[in-house]
Design a protein around this motif. Structure first.
Motif, PDB file in Angstrom:
ATOM      1  N   ALA A 151       0.830  -1.210   0.000  1.00  0.00           N
ATOM      2  CA  ALA A 151       0.000   0.000   0.000  1.00  0.00           C
ATOM      3  C   ALA A 151       0.861   1.255   0.000  1.00  0.00           C
ATOM      4  O   ALA A 151       0.544   2.243  -0.690  1.00  0.00           O
ATOM      5  CB  ALA A 151      -0.922  -0.009   1.214  1.00  0.00           C
ATOM      6  N   ASN A 152       1.955   1.230   0.742  1.00  0.00           N
ATOM      7  CA  ASN A 152       2.852   2.386   0.808  1.00  0.00           C
ATOM      8  C   ASN A 152       3.523   2.640  -0.535  1.00  0.00           C
ATOM      9  O   ASN A 152       3.564   3.776  -1.029  1.00  0.00           O
ATOM     10  CB  ASN A 152       3.896   2.160   1.895  1.00  0.00           C
ATOM     11  N   LEU A 153       4.059   1.575  -1.144  1.00  0.00           N
ATOM     12  CA  LEU A 153       4.705   1.725  -2.448  1.00  0.00           C
ATOM     13  C   LEU A 153       3.698   2.106  -3.523  1.00  0.00           C
ATOM     14  O   LEU A 153       3.993   2.910  -4.413  1.00  0.00           O
ATOM     15  CB  LEU A 153       5.418   0.424  -2.823  1.00  0.00           C
ATOM     16  N   GLY A 154       2.499   1.528  -3.451  1.00  0.00           N
ATOM     17  CA  GLY A 154       1.468   1.853  -4.432  1.00  0.00           C
ATOM     18  C   GLY A 154       1.009   3.291  -4.333  1.00  0.00           C
ATOM     19  O   GLY A 154       0.742   3.941  -5.352  1.00  0.00           O
ATOM     20  N   ALA A 155       0.929   3.824  -3.108  1.00  0.00           N
ATOM     21  CA  ALA A 155       0.479   5.204  -2.917  1.00  0.00           C
ATOM     22  C   ALA A 155       1.450   6.191  -3.557  1.00  0.00           C
ATOM     23  O   ALA A 155       1.037   7.219  -4.097  1.00  0.00           O
ATOM     24  CB  ALA A 155       0.330   5.504  -1.424  1.00  0.00           C
ATOM     25  N   ARG A 156       2.747   5.879  -3.526  1.00  0.00           N
ATOM     26  CA  ARG A 156       3.733   6.785  -4.132  1.00  0.00           C
ATOM     27  C   ARG A 156       3.548   6.844  -5.642  1.00  0.00           C
ATOM     28  O   ARG A 156       3.614   7.922  -6.241  1.00  0.00           O
ATOM     29  CB  ARG A 156       5.143   6.316  -3.784  1.00  0.00           C
ATOM     30  N   ARG A 157       3.338   5.675  -6.275  1.00  0.00           N
ATOM     31  CA  ARG A 157       3.117   5.667  -7.720  1.00  0.00           C
ATOM     32  C   ARG A 157       1.783   6.308  -8.081  1.00  0.00           C
ATOM     33  O   ARG A 157       1.667   7.014  -9.081  1.00  0.00           O
ATOM     34  CB  ARG A 157       3.138   4.232  -8.252  1.00  0.00           C
ATOM     35  N   LEU A 158       0.781   6.076  -7.247  1.00  0.00           N
ATOM     36  CA  LEU A 158      -0.535   6.644  -7.511  1.00  0.00           C
ATOM     37  C   LEU A 158      -0.501   8.161  -7.431  1.00  0.00           C
ATOM     38  O   LEU A 158      -1.146   8.853  -8.226  1.00  0.00           O
ATOM     39  CB  LEU A 158      -1.543   6.086  -6.508  1.00  0.00           C
ATOM     40  N   ARG A 159       0.244   8.687  -6.470  1.00  0.00           N
ATOM     41  CA  ARG A 159       0.368  10.147  -6.340  1.00  0.00           C
ATOM     42  C   ARG A 159       0.894  10.770  -7.617  1.00  0.00           C
ATOM     43  O   ARG A 159       0.334  11.770  -8.114  1.00  0.00           O
ATOM     44  CB  ARG A 159       1.303  10.462  -5.168  1.00  0.00           C
ATOM     45  N   GLU A 160       1.944  10.180  -8.184  1.00  0.00           N
ATOM     46  CA  GLU A 160       2.511  10.719  -9.417  1.00  0.00           C
ATOM     47  C   GLU A 160       1.551  10.565 -10.585  1.00  0.00           C
ATOM     48  O   GLU A 160       1.471  11.442 -11.453  1.00  0.00           O
ATOM     49  CB  GLU A 160       3.834  10.008  -9.725  1.00  0.00           C
ATOM     50  N   ALA A 161       0.803   9.465 -10.613  1.00  0.00           N
ATOM     51  CA  ALA A 161      -0.152   9.248 -11.708  1.00  0.00           C
ATOM     52  C   ALA A 161      -1.274  10.279 -11.661  1.00  0.00           C
ATOM     53  O   ALA A 161      -1.687  10.810 -12.702  1.00  0.00           O
ATOM     54  CB  ALA A 161      -0.728   7.830 -11.624  1.00  0.00           C
ATOM     55  N   ILE A 162      -1.774  10.586 -10.473  1.00  0.00           N
ATOM     56  CA  ILE A 162      -2.852  11.574 -10.346  1.00  0.00           C
ATOM     57  C   ILE A 162      -2.368  12.961 -10.751  1.00  0.00           C
ATOM     58  O   ILE A 162      -3.035  13.676 -11.516  1.00  0.00           O
ATOM     59  CB  ILE A 162      -3.402  11.588  -8.908  1.00  0.00           C
ATOM     60  N   PHE A 163      -1.206  13.350 -10.235  1.00  0.00           N
ATOM     61  CA  PHE A 163      -0.693  14.675 -10.572  1.00  0.00           C
ATOM     62  C   PHE A 163      -0.390  14.802 -12.065  1.00  0.00           C
ATOM     63  O   PHE A 163      -0.432  15.904 -12.611  1.00  0.00           O
ATOM     64  CB  PHE A 163       0.553  14.985  -9.748  1.00  0.00           C
ATOM     65  N   ALA A 164      -0.077  13.699 -12.715  1.00  0.00           N
ATOM     66  CA  ALA A 164       0.170  13.739 -14.157  1.00  0.00           C
ATOM     67  C   ALA A 164      -1.104  14.050 -14.927  1.00  0.00           C
ATOM     68  O   ALA A 164      -1.046  14.542 -16.065  1.00  0.00           O
ATOM     69  CB  ALA A 164       0.751  12.410 -14.631  1.00  0.00           C
ATOM     70  N   MET A 165      -2.264  13.775 -14.343  1.00  0.00           N
ATOM     71  CA  MET A 165      -3.544  14.012 -15.006  1.00  0.00           C
ATOM     72  C   MET A 165      -4.128  15.390 -14.698  1.00  0.00           C
ATOM     73  O   MET A 165      -5.067  15.830 -15.371  1.00  0.00           O
ATOM     74  CB  MET A 165      -4.559  12.938 -14.588  1.00  0.00           C
ATOM     75  N   LEU A 166      -3.614  16.066 -13.691  1.00  0.00           N
ATOM     76  CA  LEU A 166      -4.160  17.360 -13.292  1.00  0.00           C
ATOM     77  C   LEU A 166      -3.334  18.500 -13.888  1.00  0.00           C
ATOM     78  O   LEU A 166      -2.117  18.374 -14.019  1.00  0.00           O
ATOM     79  CB  LEU A 166      -4.175  17.483 -11.768  1.00  0.00           C
TER      80      LEU A 166
END
Length: 286
Positions: A151-166
């Protein structure tokens, strides 16, 4: 000469391919609905400004963790999720595609998809079931430890993915407002924030001396920026982004300090060089 058919890479198995196809089909079906109800940018911007002005959001908006002797900080996954929800028409998440206990690793997908613009940012990565400790890497076998690690490692990748869309301007304004909100505090004076920070850190075993070392100045000289920094670090420790000892290395006593403490505890010598004998109280007379 005939060559054998190339086998698929072991890092991406059949289950991964099936899951990706299913997820892609679902999102494509949702693209049409999103395009029929496009986001209102002005309304989203106003709601973002109101949300980021709330202290409960701002105190979780940043992360901080040590890496290679430096402190890495930035907008957190909590802020990413919050402003993505306001922006609208975005799907995001993480998914464990497979787990190999023999190799000690999981295959995880992190993605963010702007349904309205039909733009997607995704990453499939391997998460080793290990944790870095002071004594080296430690293998994780407990199911809860593996889950929290993924969950910790996934959250880091997810953060970058979301910011890439905004949009960059949207994210930048959210960060600026959250920082100002955090600096103002939750309606408390600076002294009240300092007292609260010292109390919070005291409950997890961090001393005032360690806080002063971290900020590079004594407690009486702390300002609003220092109080905000302590809040960010405390949130990062609470969320498991770094340990207490990583954020505040334990105090180490020097040899000179040990010698001084022994001298203070040792009894003073008399003129003949012998230590005085302890006095023995006489028994009370009847």
């Amino acid at each position: 000469m005939n060559f054998p058919a190339q086998q698929p890479a072991s890092a991406i198995g059949q289950a991964t391919a099936i899951e990706m196809s299913r997820a892609e089909a679902e999102v494509k079906a949702a693209v049409f609905i999103a395009q029929q109800s496009p986001r209102n940018i002005q309304v989203a911007q106003q709601e973002m400004r109101f949300t980021c002005a709330q202290y409960a959001v701002a105190e979780k908006a940043f992360f901080s963790y040590p890496k290679a002797g430096q402190t890495i900080s930035g907008p957190s996954i909590h802020l990413a999720r919050e402003i993505a929800l306001i922006w609208g028409n975005i799907q995001h998440g993480t998914m464990e595609l497979s787990r190999d206990t023999a190799l000690g690793q999981s295959e995880i997908l992190a993605y963010a998809w702007d349904l309205q613009r039909n733009s997607r940012s995704s990453q499939i990565f391997i998460a080793p079931h290990v944790r870095d400790t002071k004594s080296g890497k430690k293998s994780l076998t407990d199911l809860r430890d593996v889950y929290e690690n993924n969950a910790n490692l996934g959250a880091r990748r997810l953060r970058e993915a979301i910011f890439a869309m905004l949009p960059d301007w949207y994210v930048a304004e959210a960060i600026e407002i959250c920082q100002k909100t955090l600096d103002k505090g939750n309606g408390q004076s600076l002294e009240e924030r300092v007292v609260e920070a010292v109390a919070n850190y005291g409950r997890v075993g961090v001393t005032v001396k360690q806080l002063e070392t971290k900020l590079g100045r004594p407690r009486g000289e702390w300002d609003e920026a220092d109080a905000s920094k302590l809040q960010i670090i405390f949130q990062s420790v609470s969320h498991g982004e770094m340990t207490r000892d990583e954020a505040f290395p334990p105090d180490h006593i020097t040899a000179a300090e040990i010698h001084q403490q022994r001298q203070q505890k040792a009894p003073a010598k008399t003129a003949d060089g012998d230590a005085p004998q302890p006095e023995v109280a006489e028994p009370p007379t009847s």
